[in-house]
Motif scaffolding. Structure first.
Motif, mmCIF file in Angstrom:
data_model
loop_
_atom_site.group_PDB
_atom_site.id
_atom_site.type_symbol
_atom_site.label_atom_id
_atom_site.label_comp_id
_atom_site.label_asym_id
_atom_site.label_seq_id
_atom_site.Cartn_x
_atom_site.Cartn_y
_atom_site.Cartn_z
ATOM 1 N N PRO A 31 0.821 -1.227 0.000
ATOM 2 C CA PRO A 31 0.000 0.000 0.000
ATOM 3 C C PRO A 31 0.847 1.267 0.000
ATOM 4 N N ILE A 32 2.057 1.197 0.567
ATOM 5 C CA ILE A 32 2.922 2.383 0.568
ATOM 6 C C ILE A 32 3.347 2.714 -0.852
ATOM 7 N N ALA A 33 3.718 1.690 -1.620
ATOM 8 C CA ALA A 33 4.103 1.919 -3.016
ATOM 9 C C ALA A 33 2.910 2.412 -3.834
ATOM 10 N N LEU A 74 -0.752 7.503 4.831
ATOM 11 C CA LEU A 74 -1.683 6.481 5.289
ATOM 12 C C LEU A 74 -2.537 7.097 6.376
ATOM 13 N N TYR A 75 -3.813 6.728 6.435
ATOM 14 C CA TYR A 75 -4.693 7.305 7.448
ATOM 15 C C TYR A 75 -5.605 6.235 8.021
ATOM 16 N N LEU A 99 3.385 -0.869 10.788
ATOM 17 C CA LEU A 99 4.708 -1.490 10.905
ATOM 18 C C LEU A 99 5.386 -1.560 9.544
ATOM 19 N N LEU A 100 4.617 -1.884 8.516
ATOM 20 C CA LEU A 100 5.169 -1.907 7.165
ATOM 21 C C LEU A 100 5.679 -0.524 6.768
ATOM 22 N N ALA A 101 4.932 0.520 7.128
ATOM 23 C CA ALA A 101 5.367 1.883 6.827
ATOM 24 C C ALA A 101 6.636 2.231 7.595
ATOM 25 N N ARG A 102 6.694 1.848 8.852
ATOM 26 C CA ARG A 102 7.887 2.136 9.663
ATOM 27 C C ARG A 102 9.117 1.435 9.086
#
Length: 625
Positions: A353-355, A370-371, A379-382
């Protein structure tokens, strides 16, 4: 139609005539200042130009045109044309090369873009041309003002430059607060701050490269670059405003009037060589390239709402009213300056989702974020070095295991008894199942609720509208045959989620509890194992006295304590929700943008409807690493 066409052609002809007249007058004034034998001296200087300087000036011209093409990339992203970046840049470079030489920049540039890009209409080509011209002029104004304050410049430019620089913060705040403006029947979406920053960056590169090319072509280094730069910018602005072909006349007159008189031969020599290298040659190349336009592109369009009914998070249904869309199994929402990936991906097999949000944000000149995502996505974003903040807590219930007979539900039982004593009756209706909802009575309750709450909200908040609640489960509370309250729930095959809560100001105590309790029992009957009571702002951070106080104010303003107390009656499991962005500054900007979109919904995204809901999704003030 023919009369309109002839009228438009007449207006353009008149504009061209005026521009040519302005250029002719400027050249006449300039010629009157030249001495006898001036042109022979210029011819000698042209023959003696340093070949290395000419080559370097050509390289600077190439760099300037690379920057010019990037304007169109930003414009295509803003207008959502779907044109590949390389094609957008190429068509933009060709269009500007022709427009700056032939004059009538907007029309000439639009025709060139229309010719080079078969996928776009003439209307879109005109919009692209207007966008590029307007944003470039604004950026040029800012760059000129800064240059005139930093480098030696004419005295008359001091106060205008001070005003422009001083007004810049207010302009940025204005664009941030009002991403769209309404002009009569039309709503215009302004360029995002990210788009304007890109335009400003490419403008700086463009004008520095162009002015360096001119500097290299002035023989003998008679004019210092720090003196030439602000004068070049003023002359360029004057030429563009005049609309003369190639800016001929105003450009030369401004430079001659401001530069030292002893260097007039060298200056005119440099201008003539500059016009050949920077204007004539690129225009000839552009005309040759226009003989072979780009091939049409057939890009597949993204489905807007295809996965909502099977989404693991029913709350994704909010995109039906806020202009959101689904791409690569992620629900994306444009909030003004930000593109938010709402909640978690709609499928366990979804791409990163970040990509996804980063790519779509880049394609729209927006900040990716992301919201209200879960700890797993946070955690994936971190792990990808995004900055993460705990912003809310979601109240979750398992209807299959829900029972009110135990001691923890004493308060809820008391509320339910109060509603029963007040003779409140609860019923359920869904338009899609053929049940007729009392829409007019619901609108009356909704209006009373709005008056009592003092305003409308939008963005991630629900909106009462028949076409919106048609997708939801709606529970109605009547007293003596009169509708006094209702609640609606987003629904998917995996979950129900509380959305709208509306009540008459005189609604007896316990009515809203009875509505939610009825929905929980109904969800258990339908085998729904997860029912969300939606989120409340995260609890204040006690580690800092200042942050604690500010957080308490923020939570109180958003109705946080009352919402948490109401939902706590159902003994839910509180699950943290997070927001994330590439860094701390962008996250703060994204959260402020989301808050603005909630409290000041844009007519461009909310279709001029009132958006208001008892479920508050405003951001908490605590930012947690």
């Amino acid at each position: 139609m023919m009369k309109k066409l002839l009228s438009g052609q007449g207006a353009r002809a008149a504009q061209l005539a005026i521009s040519v007249a302005i250029g002719a007058v400027c050249l006449w004034v300039l010629t009157g200042q030249l001495s006898a034998g001036f042109w022979q001296d210029v011819t000698v200087e042209l023959r003696g130009l340093d070949p290395l300087s000419v080559v370097l000036a050509a390289c600077c011209t190439g760099l300037s045109f690379l920057a010019l093409g990037r304007y169109d990339a930003v414009a295509h992203r803003h207008l959502g044309s779907g044109t590949p970046t390389l094609q957008a840049c190429g068509a933009g470079t060709i269009a500007i090369a022709l427009a700056q030489t032939l004059g009538l920049g907007v029309l000439t540039g639009a025709l060139a873009r229309w010719r080079m890009l078969p996928d776009i209409s003439m209307t879109l080509a005109l919009r692209l041309s207007v966008f590029v011209c307007m944003t470039f002029m604004v950026a040029l104004l800012v760059v000129t003002a800064v240059a005139c304050l930093v480098f030696p410049s004419p005295a008359f430019m001091f106060w205008p430059s001070v005003i422009v620089v001083a007004a810049l913060p207010a302009a940025v705040i204005g664009i941030y607060l009002f991403p769209a403006i309404t002009l009569g029947r039309f709503t215009v979406r302004l360029p995002s701050l990210r788009a304007l920053a890109s335009i400003l960056l490419w403008t700086v590169i463009d004008v520095l490269a162009a002015s360096t090319a001119l500097y290299l072509l002035i023989p003998g280094g008679e004019v210092p670059f720090t003196v030439l730069l602000p004068l070049f910018l003023i002359a360029l602005g004057s030429a563009l405003l005049s609309g003369t072909p190639g800016g001929v006349g105003p450009f030369e007159l401004v430079l001659f009037a401001a530069l030292p008189g002893g260097a007039s031969v060298q200056v005119l020599t440099g201008i003539i060589a500059f016009r050949a290298i920077y204007y004539a040659i690129p225009a000839l190349i552009a005309m040759a390239l226009m003989l072979r336009p780009y091939a049409p592109q057939f890009a597949a369009k993204t489905s807007a709402k295809g996965d909502i009914l099977t989404a693991p998070r029913a709350e994704v249904g909010v995109i039906r009213q806020n202009g959101g869309f689904i791409a690569d199994h992620s629900a994306l929402w444009h909030s003004g300056q930000t593109l938010c990936a709402l909640f978690d991906p709609l499928s366990t097999t979804a791409p990163d989702p970040i990509a996804t949000v980063s790519a779509h944000a880049r394609d729209r000149n927006l900040i990716p974020s992301l919201y209200k995502c879960s700890a797993r996505t946070a955690l994936l974003a971190r792990q990808q070095d995004w900055f993460v903040s705990h912003i809310a807590d979601e109240a979750v219930i398992n209807p299959m295991q829900f029972a009110t007979a135990t001691a923890p539900f004493r308060s809820l039982r008391r509320k339910l008894r109060a509603a029963e004593k007040a003779q409140i009756t609860i019923s359920q209706g869904t338009i899609s199942q053929g049940t007729t909802l009392p829409v007019s009575d619901m609108a009356r309750v909704d209006d009373l609720w709005q008056r009592a709450r003092g305003g409308a909200r939008g963005g991630t908040m629900g909106v009462f509208a028949p076409e919106y609640v048609a997708h939801q489960r709606v529970y109605l509370a009547h007293r003596k045959g009169r509708l006094i309250a209702f609640a609606s729930f987003h629904r998917s095959s995996h979950e129900w989620c509380l959305d709208l809560m509306r009540q008459d100001p005189d609604t007896p105590d316990g009515t809203m509890h009875a509505l939610v309790h009825a929905a929980i029992r109904d969800a258990a009957h339908h085998g729904i194992a997860r029912l969300s009571l939606a989120a409340v702002p995260a609890c204040p951070d006690p580690s800092s006295a200042i942050l604690l106080k500010l957080s308490q104010i923020a939570v109180r303003k958003t109705g946080g304590p009352g919402l948490r107390q109401f939902k706590s009656n159902f003994r839910p499991t509180w699950q943290p929700l997070y927001a994330a962005a590439p860094n701390r500054a962008l996250l703060a900007l994204a959260l402020m943008d989301i808050a603005r979109a909630v409290h000041r919904p844009s007519p461009a995204t909310d279709d001029n409807q009132s958006h208001y809901d008892d479920e508050n999704y405003e951001v908490a003030s605590r930012l947690a690493s």
